[in-house]
Design an enzyme around this catalytic site. Structure first.
Site, short mmCIF file in Angstrom:
data_model
loop_
_atom_site.label_atom_id
_atom_site.label_comp_id
_atom_site.label_asym_id
_atom_site.label_seq_id
_atom_site.Cartn_x
_atom_site.Cartn_y
_atom_site.Cartn_z
CG HIS A 19 4.85 -14.63 11.48
ND1 HIS A 19 5.67 -13.68 11.99
CD2 HIS A 19 5.56 -15.27 10.52
CE1 HIS A 19 6.85 -13.73 11.38
NE2 HIS A 19 6.80 -14.68 10.47
CE1 TYR A 41 4.72 -7.12 17.69
CE2 TYR A 41 4.67 -4.76 18.13
CZ TYR A 41 4.38 -5.83 17.31
OH TYR A 41 3.72 -5.62 16.12
N PRO A 52 2.66 2.94 14.86
CG PRO A 52 4.89 2.86 14.20
CD PRO A 52 3.85 3.77 14.73
CE LYS A 60 -4.90 -4.11 14.43
NZ LYS A 60 -4.72 -5.33 13.68
CE1 TYR A 79 0.27 -8.59 14.82
CE2 TYR A 79 0.83 -7.04 16.56
CZ TYR A 79 1.15 -7.71 15.39
OH TYR A 79 2.36 -7.47 14.79
P1 RFL Z 1 -0.35 6.49 1.74
O1 RFL Z 1 0.35 5.21 1.58
O2 RFL Z 1 0.34 7.58 2.47
O3 RFL Z 1 -0.72 6.99 0.28
C1 RFL Z 1 -1.22 8.29 0.04
C2 RFL Z 1 -0.78 8.71 -1.33
O4 RFL Z 1 -1.34 9.99 -1.65
C3 RFL Z 1 -0.35 10.74 -2.32
N1 RFL Z 1 -0.66 12.17 -2.25
C4 RFL Z 1 -1.25 12.86 -3.25
N2 RFL Z 1 -1.69 12.50 -4.45
C5 RFL Z 1 -2.21 13.47 -5.26
N3 RFL Z 1 -2.31 14.78 -4.89
C6 RFL Z 1 -1.88 15.19 -3.67
N4 RFL Z 1 -1.94 16.48 -3.31
C7 RFL Z 1 -1.32 14.21 -2.80
N5 RFL Z 1 -0.79 14.26 -1.54
C8 RFL Z 1 -0.40 13.02 -1.22
C9 RFL Z 1 0.93 10.35 -1.59
O5 RFL Z 1 2.09 10.66 -2.36
C10 RFL Z 1 0.73 8.87 -1.40
O6 RFL Z 1 1.27 8.09 -2.45
O7 RFL Z 1 -1.79 6.30 2.43
P2 RFL Z 1 -2.82 5.07 2.38
O8 RFL Z 1 -3.01 4.59 0.97
O9 RFL Z 1 -3.97 5.52 3.17
O10 RFL Z 1 -2.07 3.87 3.12
C11 RFL Z 1 -1.82 3.95 4.49
C12 RFL Z 1 -0.49 3.28 4.81
O11 RFL Z 1 0.49 3.67 3.88
C13 RFL Z 1 -0.04 3.68 6.22
O12 RFL Z 1 -1.11 3.58 7.15
C14 RFL Z 1 1.07 2.83 6.78
O13 RFL Z 1 2.16 2.69 5.93
C15 RFL Z 1 1.51 3.49 8.09
N6 RFL Z 1 2.86 3.12 8.44
C16 RFL Z 1 3.05 1.92 9.02
N7 RFL Z 1 1.97 1.16 9.32
C17 RFL Z 1 2.13 -0.03 9.89
O14 RFL Z 1 1.15 -0.73 10.12
N8 RFL Z 1 3.42 -0.47 10.21
C18 RFL Z 1 4.54 0.26 9.90
O15 RFL Z 1 5.66 -0.16 10.16
C19 RFL Z 1 4.38 1.51 9.30
N9 RFL Z 1 5.45 2.27 9.00
C20 RFL Z 1 3.94 3.96 8.15
C21 RFL Z 1 5.25 3.49 8.41
C22 RFL Z 1 3.76 5.24 7.59
C23 RFL Z 1 4.84 6.07 7.32
N10 RFL Z 1 4.56 7.42 6.84
C24 RFL Z 1 3.25 7.77 6.36
C25 RFL Z 1 5.38 8.52 7.03
C26 RFL Z 1 6.33 4.30 8.09
C27 RFL Z 1 6.16 5.58 7.54
C28 RFL Z 1 7.37 6.37 7.20
C1 PHB Z 2 7.24 -3.82 10.40
O1 PHB Z 2 7.58 -4.97 10.04
O2 PHB Z 2 7.66 -2.81 9.84
C2 PHB Z 2 6.32 -3.67 11.55
C3 PHB Z 2 5.76 -4.80 12.11
C4 PHB Z 2 4.90 -4.68 13.20
C5 PHB Z 2 4.63 -3.43 13.71
C6 PHB Z 2 5.19 -2.30 13.14
C7 PHB Z 2 6.04 -2.42 12.06
O3 PHB Z 2 3.83 -3.32 14.80
#
Ligand code: RFL
Ligand code: PHB
Length: 391
Positions: free
Chosen positions: A72, A201, A294, A298, A384
């Site tokens: 994009h 957005y 989110p 980032k 961004y």
């Molecule tokens: P993760 O992906 O949470 O992975 C951490 C892993 O550690 C495991 N864990 C353990 N393992 C061993 N022993 C323990 N005691 C443990 N406790 C936990 C967990 O099971 C997991 O597999 O962290 P990491 O690798 O730092 O990655 C970060 C990203 O995943 C996170 O920043 C993003 O996904 C945040 N996030 C979003 N970010 C965006 O930019 N756009 C989004 O749309 C977006 N949606 C989200 C999200 C995070 C969410 N969470 C954490 C609730 C939606 C959700 C639901």
């Molecule tokens: C998503 O595609 O899930 C998404 C994209 C942009 C954002 C947050 C979530 O700022």
């Protein structure tokens, strides 16, 4: 068991770190509380910034991304009656890629499996020990119920916002900062072609809305909802009606195409940073050290940037016995963390509505500035599309 680097958590931060370390011949063992299937199917982030794509490509993880991801040039920002496109490529020379976290996770799992990486899934009772010595270790109970001890030179906490690593930094050493926002996101996945070519957005008096996507046949959309919202109160019709209103269905002939909703969930929003990101032989990376709302896309990108800084630091520490980069890891990573924390807060507070009419006027003024001034637009685009890894 003994390894060079014990990695707690098999999310994107943990698996990418094991992959980067392996490029330099450093051995690691990963432990994870969840099952491989659960970790692979969690629906989370969708946008990869420029430097994330460059890093993944540089270590052989870019093939499917280039084939199946979607590049994009920018995003749309809108409020009632107006929609503006910000072209990041024109503004900064950098694009972003739409490629779901689930896909990044699958690519990482496949690459680590091909390399014979040791990953213990479904562990319990993870505990960290002797972190301020040169012989730290991790204990856990494996999937068969056997107690295990993993000795290492270094322990890296990649265990997200609920893992034990963050808490293993002693009180008196650690500091933390938090902002809890007074709203959440109701997110849906729908089996319908996106109604837009790039992300929208939208500021709206009823609340923020966003149109994202996962592929040419799957759309991802979000609505601002009050904290404590129960998804059961949001029928599919209510969700599509609210999205249509907030995203401006009908304006200038634009249409939002509804379709079958396959997933619905409510996500609370907060900002959180814990410092330092290193204590003795423990290093924190990704959500284990910081959470962003989110809105700036980032979270995943910061996790990738952390391990992009950490891997060479650990290689220098373990191979050359040179602690310089390891000693500066926390400060280097935190510069970017705070930049992204500010940007995510800024995007969030510019776009989410409250009951305060004064705030609404400031938000609209800010949106008009960002979409009409080259300086305003470039500032948003630079943050961004992402700063260089070394920022
Ligand atoms: P993760 O992906 O949470 O992975 C951490 C892993 O550690 C495991 N864990 C353990 N393992 C061993 N022993 C323990 N005691 C443990 N406790 C936990 C967990 O099971 C997991 O597999 O962290 P990491 O690798 O730092 O990655 C970060 C990203 O995943 C996170 O920043 C993003 O996904 C945040 N996030 C979003 N970010 C965006 O930019 N756009 C989004 O749309 C977006 N949606 C989200 C999200 C995070 C969410 N969470 C954490 C609730 C939606 C959700 C639901
Ligand atoms: C998503 O595609 O899930 C998404 C994209 C942009 C954002 C947050 C979530 O700022």
């Amino acid at each position: 068991m003994r390894t060079e680097v014990a990695i707690i958590g098999a999310g994107p931060a943990g698996l990418l770190l094991s992959h980067l370390l392996a490029q330099d011949g450093i051995e690691s063992v990963v432990i994870e509380t969840r099952s491989a299937d659960y970790v692979a199917s969690r629906i989370r982030a969708g946008v990869l910034e420029h430097s994330t794509v460059e890093l993944l490509e540089s270590v052989g993880l870019g093939d499917r991304l280039r084939r199946e991801g979607d590049e994009h040039r920018g995003i749309y920002l809108q409020w009632p009656g107006e929609r503006h496109h910000l072209d990041f490529v024109d503004l900064t020379g950098r694009s972003v890629w739409i490629y779901g976290q689930t896909e990044v996770q699958k690519d990482l799992v496949a690459a680590r499996a091909a390399a014979g990486q040791e990953i213990h899934y479904e562990v319990t009772d993870t505990a960290l020990h002797d972190l301020d010595t040169e012989r730290p270790y991790v204990t856990f109970t494996d999937v068969d119920g056997a107690a295990q001890r993993l000795d290492a030179d270094v322990v890296v906490g990649c265990d997200g916002s609920f893992g034990p690593s963050r808490a293993a930094v002693p009180d008196g050493v650690k500091d933390s900062w938090e902002r809890v926002y007074p709203y959440s996101w109701l997110g849906i996945l729908a089996d319908v072609a996106p109604s837009t070519d790039e992300l929208i957005y939208a500021w709206h008096p009823d609340g923020f809305a966003m149109h994202s996507m996962r592929s040419s046949t799957v759309s991802r959309l979000y609505l601002q909802v009050p904290n404590g919202t129960d998804v059961a109160d949001w029928s599919d019709d209510r969700i599509w009606d609210s999205l249509a209103t907030r995203l401006g269905h009908g304006h200038d002939g634009w249409q939002l195409n509804p379709g079958p909703i396959t997933e619905k969930s409510v996500l609370p929003m907060r900002s959180f940073v814990q410092t330092p990101m290193r204590h003795g032989r423990l290093f924190l990376a990704g959500d284990a050290a910081h959470i962003v709302p989110p809105t700036g896309a980032k979270g995943l990108n910061l996790a990738v940037a952390d391990v992009g800084i950490l891997a060479p630091a650990l290689v220098a520490l373990l191979r050359k016995k040179d602690p310089t980069l390891a000693d500066s890891y926390s400060d280097n990573a935190l510069r970017r963390v705070w930049r992204c924390t500010h940007f995510s807060w800024w995007m969030t507070t510019m776009l989410h509505t409250s009951d305060d009419p004064f705030d609404a006027q400031l938000q609209l003024s800010q949106l008009r500035w960002v979409t009409s001034s080259w300086a305003g637009a470039t500032g948003l685009a630079e943050n961004y599309a992402g700063l260089p890894i070394g920022f």
